[in-house]
Design a protein around this motif. Sequence first.
Motif, PDB file in Angstrom:
ATOM      1  N   LYS A  73      45.233  30.307  35.716  1.00 31.30           N
ATOM      2  CA  LYS A  73      45.362  31.551  36.010  1.00 31.30           C
ATOM      3  C   LYS A  73      43.944  31.960  36.930  1.00 31.30           C
ATOM      4  CE  LYS A  73      46.578  36.318  35.668  1.00 31.30           C
ATOM      5  NZ  LYS A  73      45.767  36.909  36.955  1.00 31.30           N
ATOM      6  N   GLU A  74      42.813  31.930  35.920  1.00 34.01           N
ATOM      7  CA  GLU A  74      41.513  32.252  36.586  1.00 34.01           C
ATOM      8  C   GLU A  74      41.222  31.420  37.739  1.00 34.01           C
ATOM      9  OE1 GLU A  74      38.218  33.579  34.340  1.00 34.01           O
ATOM     10  OE2 GLU A  74      39.560  33.589  32.410  1.00 34.01           O
ATOM     11  N   LEU A  75      41.416  30.122  37.630  1.00 36.26           N
ATOM     12  CA  LEU A  75      41.146  29.186  38.849  1.00 36.26           C
ATOM     13  C   LEU A  75      41.957  29.598  40.068  1.00 36.26           C
ATOM     14  CD1 LEU A  75      39.793  26.577  39.812  1.00 36.26           C
ATOM     15  CD2 LEU A  75      41.760  25.442  39.302  1.00 36.26           C
ATOM     16  N   THR A  76      43.280  29.786  39.730  1.00 43.10           N
ATOM     17  CA  THR A  76      44.018  30.195  41.017  1.00 43.10           C
ATOM     18  C   THR A  76      43.418  31.560  41.416  1.00 43.10           C
ATOM     19  OG1 THR A  76      45.981  29.194  39.878  1.00 43.10           O
ATOM     20  CG2 THR A  76      46.348  31.008  41.728  1.00 43.10           C
ATOM     21  N   ASP A  77      43.033  32.522  40.819  1.00 40.66           N
ATOM     22  CA  ASP A  77      42.332  33.815  41.208  1.00 40.66           C
ATOM     23  C   ASP A  77      41.163  33.495  42.102  1.00 40.66           C
ATOM     24  OD1 ASP A  77      44.595  35.208  40.088  1.00 40.66           O
ATOM     25  OD2 ASP A  77      43.440  35.918  38.217  1.00 40.66           O
ATOM     26  N   CYS A  78      40.435  32.704  41.551  1.00 42.06           N
ATOM     27  CA  CYS A  78      39.268  32.236  42.066  1.00 42.06           C
ATOM     28  C   CYS A  78      39.146  31.888  43.348  1.00 42.06           C
ATOM     29  CB  CYS A  78      38.142  31.551  41.045  1.00 42.06           C
ATOM     30  SG  CYS A  78      37.344  32.767  39.833  1.00 42.06           S
ATOM     31  N   THR A  79      40.299  30.755  43.363  1.00 45.15           N
ATOM     32  CA  THR A  79      40.360  29.951  44.846  1.00 45.15           C
ATOM     33  C   THR A  79      41.192  30.721  45.833  1.00 45.15           C
ATOM     34  OG1 THR A  79      42.286  28.942  43.747  1.00 45.15           O
ATOM     35  CG2 THR A  79      40.432  27.684  43.734  1.00 45.15           C
ATOM     36  N   GLN A  80      42.060  31.591  45.475  1.00 42.68           N
ATOM     37  CA  GLN A  80      42.884  32.508  46.216  1.00 42.68           C
ATOM     38  C   GLN A  80      41.853  33.766  46.836  1.00 42.68           C
ATOM     39  OE1 GLN A  80      46.512  33.408  44.495  1.00 42.68           O
ATOM     40  NE2 GLN A  80      47.402  31.516  44.949  1.00 42.68           N
TER      41      GLN A  80
END
Length: 152
Positions: free
Chosen positions: A7-14
């Motif tokens: 979830k954090e990776l998705t938030d950080c890449t988006q």
Amino acid sequence: MAKRIVKELTDCTQAPPTGMKIHLLDEQDIHQWEVVMDGPDGSAYAGGHFKLRVTLPEDYPFKPPVLNFTTKIYHPNVSNDGKGSMCLGMLRSDEWKPPNKIAAVLAMARNLLLEPNTEDAIETTIADQYKSDRKAFEATAKEWTKKYASGK
């Protein structure tokens, strides 16, 4: 815990923190991130592109991530020993809180490029120079940025 990391990776890449691009070092390993951080405008690091590695421990978020600059940088809060370890208060085990997010850690790291914390320096000689001879500090920091962090 893997769900939290994804979830954090998705938030950080988006919606990456200002001046950063984030991706996995290896698509098979969600515990190793690579960050390309632009040196903030108005700092001695402006125009530089610094690579950082974020390593998330198996028991993240109960243990803090580890941040290392893989690009050499002249900074009081980053070690010059080839490891590029970053000294950031919130990353100490006794100060880390599970609700903290990686995006906030990265934003704080970028903020340190604008305002080094000389009271919490790994490189005390650089911290002393920053306090006593800001011009010389900035000249060296700009020189290193040009030498190691431009156009990568």
